[in-house]
Design a protein around this motif. Structure first.
Motif, PDB file in Angstrom:
ATOM      1  N   ARG A 168       3.808 -13.575 -18.649  1.00  0.00           N
ATOM      2  CA  ARG A 168       4.098 -13.335 -17.227  1.00  0.00           C
ATOM      3  C   ARG A 168       3.208 -14.206 -16.346  1.00  0.00           C
ATOM      4  NH1 ARG A 168       1.527 -11.979 -13.334  1.00  0.00           N
ATOM      5  NH2 ARG A 168      -0.224 -11.690 -14.761  1.00  0.00           N
ATOM      6  N   ARG A 169       3.757 -14.699 -15.294  1.00  0.00           N
ATOM      7  CA  ARG A 169       2.990 -15.471 -14.314  1.00  0.00           C
ATOM      8  C   ARG A 169       3.312 -14.965 -12.927  1.00  0.00           C
ATOM      9  NH1 ARG A 169       0.678 -16.757 -17.819  1.00  0.00           N
ATOM     10  NH2 ARG A 169      -0.717 -15.592 -16.490  1.00  0.00           N
ATOM     11  N   SER A 170       2.402 -15.113 -12.017  1.00  0.00           N
ATOM     12  CA  SER A 170       2.733 -14.850 -10.618  1.00  0.00           C
ATOM     13  C   SER A 170       3.626 -15.980 -10.133  1.00  0.00           C
ATOM     14  CB  SER A 170       1.463 -14.796  -9.757  1.00  0.00           C
ATOM     15  OG  SER A 170       0.764 -13.600 -10.003  1.00  0.00           O
TER      16      SER A 170
ATOM     17  N   ARG B 281       5.583 -17.757  -6.911  1.00  0.00           N
ATOM     18  CA  ARG B 281       5.579 -17.844  -5.443  1.00  0.00           C
ATOM     19  C   ARG B 281       6.678 -18.750  -4.906  1.00  0.00           C
ATOM     20  NH1 ARG B 281       0.410 -17.953  -7.402  1.00  0.00           N
ATOM     21  NH2 ARG B 281      -0.973 -16.261  -6.736  1.00  0.00           N
TER      22      ARG B 281
ATOM     23  N   ASN C 161       0.691 -16.264   2.323  1.00  0.00           N
ATOM     24  CA  ASN C 161       1.836 -15.533   1.777  1.00  0.00           C
ATOM     25  C   ASN C 161       3.145 -15.835   2.507  1.00  0.00           C
ATOM     26  OD1 ASN C 161       0.088 -14.492  -0.070  1.00  0.00           O
ATOM     27  ND2 ASN C 161      -0.188 -12.534   0.958  1.00  0.00           N
TER      28      ASN C 161
ATOM     29  N   PHE D 286       5.400 -17.475   1.328  1.00  0.00           N
ATOM     30  CA  PHE D 286       6.465 -17.441   0.317  1.00  0.00           C
ATOM     31  C   PHE D 286       7.305 -16.169   0.411  1.00  0.00           C
ATOM     32  CE2 PHE D 286       2.619 -15.742  -1.702  1.00  0.00           C
ATOM     33  CZ  PHE D 286       3.069 -14.545  -2.215  1.00  0.00           C
TER      34      PHE D 286
ATOM     35  N   CYS E  54       5.144 -11.733  -7.168  1.00  0.00           N
ATOM     36  CA  CYS E  54       3.746 -11.990  -6.845  1.00  0.00           C
ATOM     37  C   CYS E  54       3.173 -10.824  -6.052  1.00  0.00           C
ATOM     38  CB  CYS E  54       3.592 -13.291  -6.043  1.00  0.00           C
ATOM     39  SG  CYS E  54       1.857 -13.758  -5.810  1.00  0.00           S
ATOM     40  N   TRP E  55       2.092 -10.312  -6.533  1.00  0.00           N
ATOM     41  CA  TRP E  55       1.353  -9.252  -5.838  1.00  0.00           C
ATOM     42  C   TRP E  55       0.820  -9.781  -4.519  1.00  0.00           C
ATOM     43  CZ3 TRP E  55      -0.489  -4.263  -6.056  1.00  0.00           C
ATOM     44  CH2 TRP E  55      -0.173  -3.519  -7.189  1.00  0.00           C
ATOM     45  N   MET E  56       0.684  -8.893  -3.554  1.00  0.00           N
ATOM     46  CA  MET E  56       0.022  -9.268  -2.306  1.00  0.00           C
ATOM     47  C   MET E  56      -0.989  -8.196  -1.920  1.00  0.00           C
ATOM     48  SD  MET E  56       3.069 -10.851  -0.051  1.00  0.00           S
ATOM     49  CE  MET E  56       4.264  -9.700  -0.651  1.00  0.00           C
ATOM     50  N   GLY E  57      -2.229  -8.641  -1.880  1.00  0.00           N
ATOM     51  CA  GLY E  57      -3.284  -7.740  -1.443  1.00  0.00           C
ATOM     52  C   GLY E  57      -3.717  -8.069  -0.027  1.00  0.00           C
ATOM     53  N   ALA E  58      -3.325  -9.265   0.406  1.00  0.00           N
ATOM     54  CA  ALA E  58      -3.673  -9.696   1.760  1.00  0.00           C
ATOM     55  C   ALA E  58      -2.487  -9.427   2.674  1.00  0.00           C
ATOM     56  CB  ALA E  58      -3.997 -11.189   1.757  1.00  0.00           C
TER      57      ALA E  58
ATOM     58  N   PRO F 280      -3.132 -19.557 -15.435  1.00  0.00           N
ATOM     59  CA  PRO F 280      -4.463 -19.849 -14.902  1.00  0.00           C
ATOM     60  C   PRO F 280      -5.504 -19.365 -15.909  1.00  0.00           C
ATOM     61  CG  PRO F 280      -3.505 -17.950 -13.775  1.00  0.00           C
ATOM     62  CD  PRO F 280      -2.466 -18.452 -14.726  1.00  0.00           C
TER      63      PRO F 280
ATOM     64  N   LYS G  28      -7.935 -17.466 -18.067  1.00  0.00           N
ATOM     65  CA  LYS G  28      -8.156 -16.027 -18.287  1.00  0.00           C
ATOM     66  C   LYS G  28      -9.395 -15.887 -19.163  1.00  0.00           C
ATOM     67  CE  LYS G  28      -4.245 -14.618 -16.316  1.00  0.00           C
ATOM     68  NZ  LYS G  28      -4.182 -13.750 -15.137  1.00  0.00           N
TER      69      LYS G  28
END
Ligand SMILES: Cc1cc2nc3c(=O)[nH]c(=O)nc-3n(C[C@H](O)[C@H](O)[C@H](O)COP(=O)(O)O)c2cc1C
Length: 165
Positions: A10-12, A14, A65, A67, A113-117, A151, A153
């Motif tokens: 799995r990859r993020s 965007r 973000n 995207f 893609c996760w977004m924390g911002a 990326p 790890k």
């Protein structure tokens, strides 16, 4: 590809194709969240699925973000502060549900893609969230239009200890 191979690769994502995600696949993703584990099975989660331009735009944050505008949809996860006893558990529960959705999407060919911002106030206003909502995070979903490499790890021997530290 086996389930474990899917999870390990799995990859993020965007960059998304201008292709819709079917209602069936979307429903499976949401079901994966609904069926997630939660502390004492409280299921404190609520989700808003953003699909229109105005809703999706609300997730861009100080130029970050962007995207999200090309995403097929975005799932925002929150809990209501008035309903929870131990906030930490609710935070964990909502996070788990969102990550289950990420995996459910990926195994069906949907990147995310996760977004924390994000601007919590802007999101609350635009999406008309309840006053006592506490946003945990958001995940953008769409058909991948990129194939990023992994990326860096950390290796297992740096992060895992067996039986004692
Ligand atoms: C809690 C959390 C918040 C994140 N917030 C953002 C974000 O706001 N914008 C973004 O582009 N990526 C965000 N990411 C994605 C990470 O950058 C990404 O997971 C990390 O670089 C590792 O890449 P991978 O997911 O492909 O393994 C977030 C990931 C997590 C788990």
């Amino acid at each position: 590809m086996t389930c474990i191979e899917q999870i390990l690769t799995r990859r993020s994502i965007r960059k998304y194709k201008n292709e819709p995600v079917s209602e069936e696949v979307l429903n499976n993703i949401l079901e994966a969240g609904r069926c997630s584990p939660s502390a004492t099975n409280m299921q404190p989660w609520y989700f808003v699925v953003a699909r229109d331009h105005i809703a999706k735009e609300a997730f861009s944050f100080r130029g970050f973000n962007r995207f999200t505008l090309d995403a097929s949809f975005i799932v925002l996860g929150f809990y209501k502060q008035s309903e929870v006893i131990i906030e930490k558990l609710s935070l964990m529960d909502v996070t788990i549900a969102l990550q289950n959705m990420v995996i459910a999407g990926w195994v069906q060919g949907v990147g995310s893609c996760w977004m924390g911002a994000f601007d919590e106030r802007k999101l609350k206003e635009t999406l008309k969230l309840p006053a006592d909502s506490r946003i945990v995070g958001a995940v953008a979903f769409g058909i991948p239009n990129e194939n990023p490499s992994q990326p860096p790890k950390k290796p297992l021997n740096e992060i895992v200890h067996f039986d004692k530290w």
